[in-house]
Design a protein around this motif. Structure first.
Motif, PDB file in Angstrom:
ATOM      1  N   CYS A   5       0.856  -1.190   0.000  1.00  0.00           N
ATOM      2  CA  CYS A   5       0.000   0.000   0.000  1.00  0.00           C
ATOM      3  C   CYS A   5       0.893   1.242   0.000  1.00  0.00           C
ATOM      4  CB  CYS A   5      -0.888  -0.024   1.243  1.00  0.00           C
ATOM      5  SG  CYS A   5      -1.853   1.486   1.471  1.00  0.00           S
ATOM      6  N   CYS A   8       0.045   3.172   3.748  1.00  0.00           N
ATOM      7  CA  CYS A   8       0.412   2.586   5.048  1.00  0.00           C
ATOM      8  C   CYS A   8       1.520   1.531   4.920  1.00  0.00           C
ATOM      9  CB  CYS A   8      -0.819   1.983   5.732  1.00  0.00           C
ATOM     10  SG  CYS A   8      -1.391   0.472   4.941  1.00  0.00           S
ATOM     11  N   CYS A  31      -4.200  -0.271   0.042  1.00  0.00           N
ATOM     12  CA  CYS A  31      -4.796  -1.496   0.561  1.00  0.00           C
ATOM     13  C   CYS A  31      -6.285  -1.241   0.795  1.00  0.00           C
ATOM     14  CB  CYS A  31      -4.113  -1.901   1.871  1.00  0.00           C
ATOM     15  SG  CYS A  31      -4.479  -0.803   3.244  1.00  0.00           S
ATOM     16  N   CYS A  34      -7.183   1.274   3.619  1.00  0.00           N
ATOM     17  CA  CYS A  34      -6.981   2.687   3.278  1.00  0.00           C
ATOM     18  C   CYS A  34      -8.002   3.143   2.236  1.00  0.00           C
ATOM     19  CB  CYS A  34      -5.560   2.923   2.752  1.00  0.00           C
ATOM     20  SG  CYS A  34      -4.313   2.788   4.039  1.00  0.00           S
TER      21      CYS A  34
HETATM   22 ZN   LIG Z   1      -2.965   0.948   3.388  1.00  0.00          ZN
END
Ligand SMILES: [Zn+2]
Ligand SMILES: [Zn+2]
Length: 235
Positions: A5, A8, A31, A34
């Motif tokens: 991601c 994050c 991801c 998120c």
């Molecule tokens: Zn993420």
């Protein structure tokens, strides 16, 4: 398809099924945790600035417009320059964090998160010029890139540098009133033909709309036919 991601940095585990095996999956840059925090603007919106009207106190809603836009359009100095702004997402805490990581920490790659949405919108065009809102030279040097230009480039399109800053944009401490009454903050590169051109301004956040209107005003005065804007977030 990236494996991690972009925000994050969690590894993205793909759940393979027969369905995903046979369909070309769209590239994912965030991801699912998120991604779910990005809140697309939907429902009734101000016809000029795309502010979600349902979240506003009814006293600030006048017909299909928010009271800010009504005020801009009642002002002889500003009316009619910015046709409309389309924002994609609500400027929530997650997007605030994402944009600040993108902009201030120079994570250029985060522009990819928005590229699909931008492409979808920009193809609806047609626009003669896609114009990023420029930074001042000092700011651009500090940051290393112009976030609005990067959004256009990462969407696979070509930006046109029609505008240049004439004043420093360090104006965040000024009140709305001060900002509105600033002298013109942009100048237009005179090498471009603007007559009858339709222009799309691109910026990351629409907050008061003052920057975009300054840009729209000068472009219109130089002969452009219509100026609209696309922003990632509606502040
Ligand atoms: Zn993420
Ligand atoms: Zn509005």
């Amino acid at each position: 398809m990236s494996e991690y991601c972009l925000f994050c940095h969690e590894e993205m585990i793909e759940h393979m099924s027969w369905a995903t095996f046979f369909t070309q999956k769209e590239a994912a840059f965030l991801c699912s945790t998120c991604q779910e925090q990005l809140e697309e603007i939907s429902g009734a919106q101000c016809e000029i600035c795309s502010r979600p009207l349902e979240k506003l106190d009814p006293q600030y809603v006048i017909g299909n417009r928010c009271s800010d836009c009504v005020r801009w359009e009642e002002d002889e100095e500003w009316k009619g320059y910015l046709q409309s702004n389309l924002s994609i997402y609500v400027y929530n805490d997650f997007l605030k964090e994402l944009i600040s990581q993108y902009k201030f920490r120079g994570d250029y790659i985060l522009a990819k998160v928005f590229s699909k949405k931008l492409q979808n919108f920009l193809q609806k065009g047609p626009f003669d010029y896609l114009v990023p809102i420029p930074l001042s030279l000092e700011r651009q040097f500090e940051r290393g890139f112009n976030q609005s230009e990067a959004l256009i480039v990462e969407a696979g399109l070509a930006p046109t540098q029609l505008l240049q800053r004439t004043h420093s944009e360090k104006q965040s401490k000024k009140s709305r009133n001060d900002r509105i009454h600033l002298p013109q903050i942009f100048q237009v590169h005179d090498t471009f033909e603007l007559k009858n051109k339709s222009i799309l301004l691109v910026d990351d956040i629409y907050t008061t709309g003052s920057t975009l209107r300054h840009a729209a005003k000068i472009l219109k005065k130089e002969g452009a036919q219509s100026i609209s804007a696309l922003t990632i977030a509606r502040g």
